[in-house]
Design a protein around this motif. Structure first.
Motif, PDB file in Angstrom:
ATOM      1  N   UNK A 107      -5.798  14.444   2.041  1.00  0.00           N
ATOM      2  CA  UNK A 107      -4.877  15.365   2.543  1.00  0.00           C
ATOM      3  C   UNK A 107      -4.534  16.041   1.766  1.00  0.00           C
ATOM      4  N   UNK A 108      -4.081  15.755   0.541  1.00  0.00           N
ATOM      5  CA  UNK A 108      -3.553  16.579  -0.585  1.00  0.00           C
ATOM      6  C   UNK A 108      -4.897  17.592  -0.894  1.00  0.00           C
ATOM      7  N   UNK A 109      -6.059  16.919  -1.211  1.00  0.00           N
ATOM      8  CA  UNK A 109      -7.145  17.595  -1.579  1.00  0.00           C
ATOM      9  C   UNK A 109      -7.594  18.804  -0.482  1.00  0.00           C
ATOM     10  N   UNK A 160      -7.942  -3.463  -9.757  1.00  0.00           N
ATOM     11  CA  UNK A 160      -8.735  -3.301  -8.473  1.00  0.00           C
ATOM     12  C   UNK A 160     -10.165  -3.022  -8.684  1.00  0.00           C
ATOM     13  N   UNK A 220      -0.103   9.362  -5.450  1.00  0.00           N
ATOM     14  CA  UNK A 220       0.276  10.621  -5.306  1.00  0.00           C
ATOM     15  C   UNK A 220       0.974  11.159  -6.576  1.00  0.00           C
ATOM     16  N   UNK A 231       0.703  -1.284   0.057  1.00  0.00           N
ATOM     17  CA  UNK A 231       0.034  -0.133  -0.224  1.00  0.00           C
ATOM     18  C   UNK A 231       0.834   1.228   0.223  1.00  0.00           C
ATOM     19  N   UNK A 239      -6.314   3.347   2.790  1.00  0.00           N
ATOM     20  CA  UNK A 239      -4.884   4.027   3.559  1.00  0.00           C
ATOM     21  C   UNK A 239      -4.674   5.129   2.164  1.00  0.00           C
ATOM     22  N   UNK A 240      -4.811   4.543   0.938  1.00  0.00           N
ATOM     23  CA  UNK A 240      -4.324   5.478  -0.112  1.00  0.00           C
ATOM     24  C   UNK A 240      -5.395   6.708  -0.096  1.00  0.00           C
ATOM     25  N   UNK A 241      -6.677   6.323  -0.051  1.00  0.00           N
ATOM     26  CA  UNK A 241      -7.671   7.471  -0.196  1.00  0.00           C
ATOM     27  C   UNK A 241      -7.633   8.362   1.045  1.00  0.00           C
ATOM     28  N   UNK A 271     -15.970  -5.485   4.941  1.00  0.00           N
ATOM     29  CA  UNK A 271     -15.204  -6.703   4.762  1.00  0.00           C
ATOM     30  C   UNK A 271     -16.032  -7.861   5.208  1.00  0.00           C
ATOM     31  N   UNK A 292      -4.589   9.228   2.314  1.00  0.00           N
ATOM     32  CA  UNK A 292      -3.529  10.228   1.919  1.00  0.00           C
ATOM     33  C   UNK A 292      -3.820  11.156   0.802  1.00  0.00           C
ATOM     34  N   UNK A 293      -4.619  10.545  -0.112  1.00  0.00           N
ATOM     35  CA  UNK A 293      -5.190  11.706  -1.232  1.00  0.00           C
ATOM     36  C   UNK A 293      -6.002  12.713  -0.799  1.00  0.00           C
ATOM     37  N   UNK A 303       3.358  13.103   3.632  1.00  0.00           N
ATOM     38  CA  UNK A 303       1.965  12.750   3.250  1.00  0.00           C
ATOM     39  C   UNK A 303       1.768  11.156   3.642  1.00  0.00           C
ATOM     40  N   UNK A 342     -17.111  -4.398   0.441  1.00  0.00           N
ATOM     41  CA  UNK A 342     -15.555  -4.424   0.574  1.00  0.00           C
ATOM     42  C   UNK A 342     -15.266  -3.409   1.792  1.00  0.00           C
ATOM     43  N   UNK A 343     -16.075  -2.548   2.127  1.00  0.00           N
ATOM     44  CA  UNK A 343     -15.954  -1.450   3.358  1.00  0.00           C
ATOM     45  C   UNK A 343     -16.020  -2.058   4.851  1.00  0.00           C
ATOM     46  N   UNK A 353      -9.149   9.604  10.163  1.00  0.00           N
ATOM     47  CA  UNK A 353      -9.134   8.187  10.080  1.00  0.00           C
ATOM     48  C   UNK A 353     -10.721   7.848  10.496  1.00  0.00           C
ATOM     49  N   UNK A 407      -4.490  13.358   9.094  1.00  0.00           N
ATOM     50  CA  UNK A 407      -5.450  12.330   8.609  1.00  0.00           C
ATOM     51  C   UNK A 407      -6.898  12.214   9.086  1.00  0.00           C
ATOM     52  N   UNK A 429      -0.906  12.151  -9.701  1.00  0.00           N
ATOM     53  CA  UNK A 429      -1.931  13.092  -9.586  1.00  0.00           C
ATOM     54  C   UNK A 429      -0.985  14.493  -9.530  1.00  0.00           C
ATOM     55  N   UNK A 466      -6.980  -5.510   0.657  1.00  0.00           N
ATOM     56  CA  UNK A 466      -7.081  -4.631  -0.452  1.00  0.00           C
ATOM     57  C   UNK A 466      -7.995  -3.325  -0.082  1.00  0.00           C
ATOM     58  N   UNK A 467      -9.227  -3.974   0.632  1.00  0.00           N
ATOM     59  CA  UNK A 467      -9.987  -2.729   1.317  1.00  0.00           C
ATOM     60  C   UNK A 467      -9.118  -1.771   2.313  1.00  0.00           C
ATOM     61  N   UNK A 468      -8.491  -2.438   2.934  1.00  0.00           N
ATOM     62  CA  UNK A 468      -7.564  -1.594   3.888  1.00  0.00           C
ATOM     63  C   UNK A 468      -6.771  -0.683   2.904  1.00  0.00           C
ATOM     64  N   UNK A 469      -5.862  -1.326   1.978  1.00  0.00           N
ATOM     65  CA  UNK A 469      -5.009  -0.546   1.416  1.00  0.00           C
ATOM     66  C   UNK A 469      -5.769   0.611   0.660  1.00  0.00           C
ATOM     67  N   UNK A 470      -7.029   0.497   0.040  1.00  0.00           N
ATOM     68  CA  UNK A 470      -7.574   1.511  -0.547  1.00  0.00           C
ATOM     69  C   UNK A 470      -7.891   2.609   0.443  1.00  0.00           C
ATOM     70  N   UNK A 516       1.826   1.817  -3.492  1.00  0.00           N
ATOM     71  CA  UNK A 516       0.620   2.254  -4.447  1.00  0.00           C
ATOM     72  C   UNK A 516       0.379   3.610  -3.913  1.00  0.00           C
ATOM     73  N   UNK A 517       0.360   3.963  -2.576  1.00  0.00           N
ATOM     74  CA  UNK A 517       0.314   5.368  -2.218  1.00  0.00           C
ATOM     75  C   UNK A 517       1.109   6.267  -3.022  1.00  0.00           C
TER      76      UNK A 517
END
Lengths: 124, 194
Positions: free
Chosen positions: B20-22, A100, A32, A24, B13-15, A117, B17-18, A47, A114-115, B194, B192, A35, B7-11, A27-28
């Motif tokens: 924070x930029x937004x 994905x 980033x 991850x 995590x990325x969301x 789980x 971080x993104x 970040x 998925x959220x 959370x 962040x 974008x 995968x859900x956790x990873x997404x 991927x992050x």
């Protein structure tokens, strides 16, 4: 022995995932950088909230796979390393995100939230 | 299910971080620059209208160029370059300048009354900040509201309307600028969610 059709369909798309982007943090980094045009090591570190060592290792791996470009410049006399996604990295990220998307679509088709789980209706 | 859960956790995590930029804010130096320009330009329009017009003719484009330089320097100091966002900014604020020029041409050609020009300018500028707030930097939404309030002041106040509405606008720019500076602190991204 036959495969469970529901379970098999949920994993469709997994083979399209990029091994390097499965982590991850990497991927992050890719998302980033995808974008923006480029980012410094420090900004990525802020970040992602990674340690210098971890982030450096992830970036080195991605650079080794030609996913990233690194450029050193000086700002106010201090060395700054900028990272940008290469064309190879952009294509890899696009394919990974497509995979994905397929997994999520399959999970949704199989009523898997998925959220949370959990399989919806698993406790019914 | 653990692989799917991962995968859900990873997404997520990325969301985060993104996100924070937004949520990063507009550079306060640009807001302070425009607070000064607006204050000086508005007072001049009431006290010396001819000089006021000349001031805006020079200060508008100079302010635009300075804003671009300040924005770029701020972005580089933060550690991010985004040519896509820079292009959107150029198109957005360039569109504002084009709309103002067309309004000026309408007045010069006699298609629009000269005394409606000030109100027209404020309306166009306010709308520009509103769209910039929606599409680029949320903090600018506040400025569009403040400019709408200043617009009403300019219409309703009989004495020194431009000066008073300019003071309202400049105060708004300073207020949003201070809030942006506090929010950004030492340049680190926002915390962040959370």
């Amino acid at each position: 022995m036959t495969a469970d059709p529901v379970r098999t369909s949920q994993w469709e798309g997994l083979d399209g995932l990029d091994r390097l982007l499965e982590h991850r943090s990497r991927l992050g980094i890719a998302v980033l950088l995808g974008r923006s045009t480029r980012m410094t090591f420090r900004h990525l570190k802020d970040l992602l909230e990674e340690t210098d060592g971890n982030l450096g290792a992830h970036l080195k791996k991605m650079e080794g796979a030609d996913y990233l470009n690194a450029n050193k410049t000086f700002i106010d006399g201090k060395p700054v390393t900028w990272y940008s996604l290469t064309r190879v990295g952009q294509v890899a990220l696009r394919k990974h995100l497509d995979a994905l998307e397929r997994i999520i679509a399959n999970a949704a088709a199989n009523d898997f939230d998925i959220f949370s789980k959990q399989q919806k209706g698993a406790h019914d | 299910m653990s692989q799917l859960a991962n995968l859900a956790d990873d997404l997520a995590f990325v969301r985060q971080r993104v996100d924070r930029v937004n949520r990063s804010v507009f550079p306060s130096s640009i807001l302070f620059l425009w607070a000064g320009i607006i204050l000086a330009g508005s007072v001049l329009l009431d006290l010396a209208p001819t000089m006021g017009g000349a001031f805006w003719l020079v200060a508008g484009p100079v302010g635009g160029v300075l804003s671009a330089v300040l924005g770029w320097r701020w972005s580089v100091a933060l550690g991010v370059e985004n040519m896509g966002l820079a292009r959107r900014q150029m198109l957005h604020w360039g569109g504002l300048v084009a709309a103002l020029l067309v309004s000026q041409l309408l007045v010069m050609s006699g298609a629009m009354r000269g005394d409606a020009f000030g109100a027209q300018v404020m309306l166009i500028v306010s709308l520009s900040y509103f769209y910039a707030g929606i599409h680029m930097h949320k903090s600018l939404l506040w400025l569009s509201g403040i400019q709408a309030a200043a617009f009403l002041v300019a219409v309703l106040v009989p004495t020194l309307p431009q000066s008073i509405s300019g003071i309202v606008m400049a105060a708004g720019f300073v207020w949003v600028g201070i809030a942006a500076h506090r929010h950004l602190g030492n340049g680190a991204p926002p915390p962040l969610r959370r």
